[in-house]
Design a protein around this motif. Structure first.
Motif, PDB file in Angstrom:
ATOM      1  N   THR A  69     -49.059   9.025  38.546  1.00  0.00           N
ATOM      2  CA  THR A  69     -47.716   8.502  38.296  1.00  0.00           C
ATOM      3  C   THR A  69     -47.619   7.981  36.875  1.00  0.00           C
ATOM      4  O   THR A  69     -48.508   7.250  36.415  1.00  0.00           O
ATOM      5  CB  THR A  69     -47.375   7.351  39.267  1.00  0.00           C
ATOM      6  OG1 THR A  69     -47.337   7.844  40.602  1.00  0.00           O
ATOM      7  CG2 THR A  69     -46.015   6.734  38.935  1.00  0.00           C
ATOM      8  N   HIS A  95     -45.743  12.130  39.854  1.00  0.00           N
ATOM      9  CA  HIS A  95     -44.411  11.513  39.784  1.00  0.00           C
ATOM     10  C   HIS A  95     -44.154  10.961  38.395  1.00  0.00           C
ATOM     11  O   HIS A  95     -45.035  10.368  37.762  1.00  0.00           O
ATOM     12  CB  HIS A  95     -44.282  10.378  40.800  1.00  0.00           C
ATOM     13  CG  HIS A  95     -42.955   9.667  40.714  1.00  0.00           C
ATOM     14  ND1 HIS A  95     -41.773  10.267  41.082  1.00  0.00           N
ATOM     15  CD2 HIS A  95     -42.627   8.414  40.276  1.00  0.00           C
ATOM     16  CE1 HIS A  95     -40.765   9.415  40.895  1.00  0.00           C
ATOM     17  NE2 HIS A  95     -41.256   8.291  40.397  1.00  0.00           N
ATOM     18  N   GLU A  97     -41.322   8.464  36.440  1.00  0.00           N
ATOM     19  CA  GLU A  97     -40.194   7.527  36.558  1.00  0.00           C
ATOM     20  C   GLU A  97     -39.765   7.138  35.144  1.00  0.00           C
ATOM     21  O   GLU A  97     -40.596   6.752  34.318  1.00  0.00           O
ATOM     22  CB  GLU A  97     -40.617   6.279  37.336  1.00  0.00           C
ATOM     23  CG  GLU A  97     -39.492   5.331  37.656  1.00  0.00           C
ATOM     24  CD  GLU A  97     -38.572   5.819  38.767  1.00  0.00           C
ATOM     25  OE1 GLU A  97     -37.361   5.539  38.714  1.00  0.00           O
ATOM     26  OE2 GLU A  97     -39.095   6.481  39.707  1.00  0.00           O
ATOM     27  N   THR A 124     -42.402  14.935  41.793  1.00  0.00           N
ATOM     28  CA  THR A 124     -41.107  14.263  41.836  1.00  0.00           C
ATOM     29  C   THR A 124     -40.831  13.585  40.495  1.00  0.00           C
ATOM     30  O   THR A 124     -41.753  13.208  39.767  1.00  0.00           O
ATOM     31  CB  THR A 124     -41.055  13.200  42.953  1.00  0.00           C
ATOM     32  OG1 THR A 124     -42.111  12.251  42.742  1.00  0.00           O
ATOM     33  CG2 THR A 124     -41.227  13.846  44.321  1.00  0.00           C
ATOM     34  N   SER A 125     -39.552  13.432  40.179  1.00  0.00           N
ATOM     35  CA  SER A 125     -39.173  12.704  38.970  1.00  0.00           C
ATOM     36  C   SER A 125     -37.821  12.042  39.182  1.00  0.00           C
ATOM     37  O   SER A 125     -36.962  12.563  39.903  1.00  0.00           O
ATOM     38  CB  SER A 125     -39.128  13.634  37.747  1.00  0.00           C
ATOM     39  OG  SER A 125     -38.137  14.638  37.902  1.00  0.00           O
TER      40      SER A 125
END
Length: 252
Positions: A69, A95, A97, A124-125
């Motif tokens: 992440t 991920h 963020e 995911t982002s």
């Protein structure tokens, strides 16, 4: 060896940039990138504050390993042209963020540019950018999400909102999706508007001073971009830096 050249507004990635300020920096400056590799399963968080009084361009290239992440939060409150570019490549189940704020007045151009490549499945982002400007200032967000052909189960979102406090201010948004996989969830949104007068009227009817009401509304607006920042101290630091620019404008 090829000689570095300055971009022009004909280049899509630089179409809203302040080219005159870039010329002051020089073409060689634009060749500089900072690289960051997040190891598989690891978590990395970085907070940035751009508040210089001279033109600046920061470019960051990130690779997030499998299951890792990376979280980046930035407030761009520079007094002159300032641009942050972030290029991210996500491996499987990684991920990213991102929370960004551009804020200020004068005639400065403040930019955030992101390019996120989902290179493997299950990554995911999430990107949230808020822009608040007045005077003749401009806030720009150029965000591109690219999903490779084999990057199934991608889940990517991008959200940009701009608040213009005076008629001379402006904002530009260019969200892009480039998707080659078929089993994905990708979404982007952009909205540019003025202060919610109904909310201000409601707060005034409850005895809140008009300037205090405006500050509260702007604080809530930019807080959206920083809500995912777990470090309370860093979140407060970035938020206060953004609000300090607004308070300086009121005091002037």
């Amino acid at each position: 060896m090829t000689q570095a050249t300055l971009p022009t507004t004909r280049d899509e990635e630089w179409r809203y940039a302040d080219i005159a300020s870039l010329a002051r920096l020089g073409a060689d400056t634009l060749e500089s990138w900072t690289s960051l590799e997040v190891a598989p399963g690891e978590t990395h968080c970085q907070c940035l504050l751009l508040d210089a009084s001279a033109p600046q361009v920061q470019r960051l290239r990130v690779t997030v390993g499998e299951g890792g992440t990376c979280a980046i939060f930035v407030v761009n409150a520079a007094q002159d042209y300032a641009r942050l570019e972030v290029e991210v490549t996500l491996k499987q189940a990684a991920h990213f963020e991102f929370g960004g704020v551009t804020i200020g007045g004068g005639d400065a151009v403040r930019e955030i540019v992101t390019r996120v490549t989902h290179a493997a499945p299950d990554a995911t982002s999430n990107q949230v950018v808020r822009s608040v400007h007045w005077g003749q200032a401009t806030g720009n967000f150029l965000g591109r999400i690219m999903v490779a052909r084999h990057a199934q189960k991608t889940d990517a979102t991008q959200d940009f909102k701009a608040l213009l406090l005076e008629k001379g201010a402006s904002a530009n948004a260019r969200p892009e999706l480039e998707i080659f996989a078929d089993d994905v969830k990708c979404a982007h949104g952009a909205a540019i508007g003025q202060m919610d007068e109904a909310a201000r009227f409601y707060m005034a009817s409850r005895g809140i001073d008009p300037e205090a009401a405006r500050r509260l509304l702007i604080r809530a607006f930019i807080a959206d971009a920083l809500v995912a920042l777990d470090d309370d101290g860093e979140r407060e630091r970035l938020q206060n830096a953004a609000l300090a620019v607004l308070e300086a404008e009121v005091a002037a």
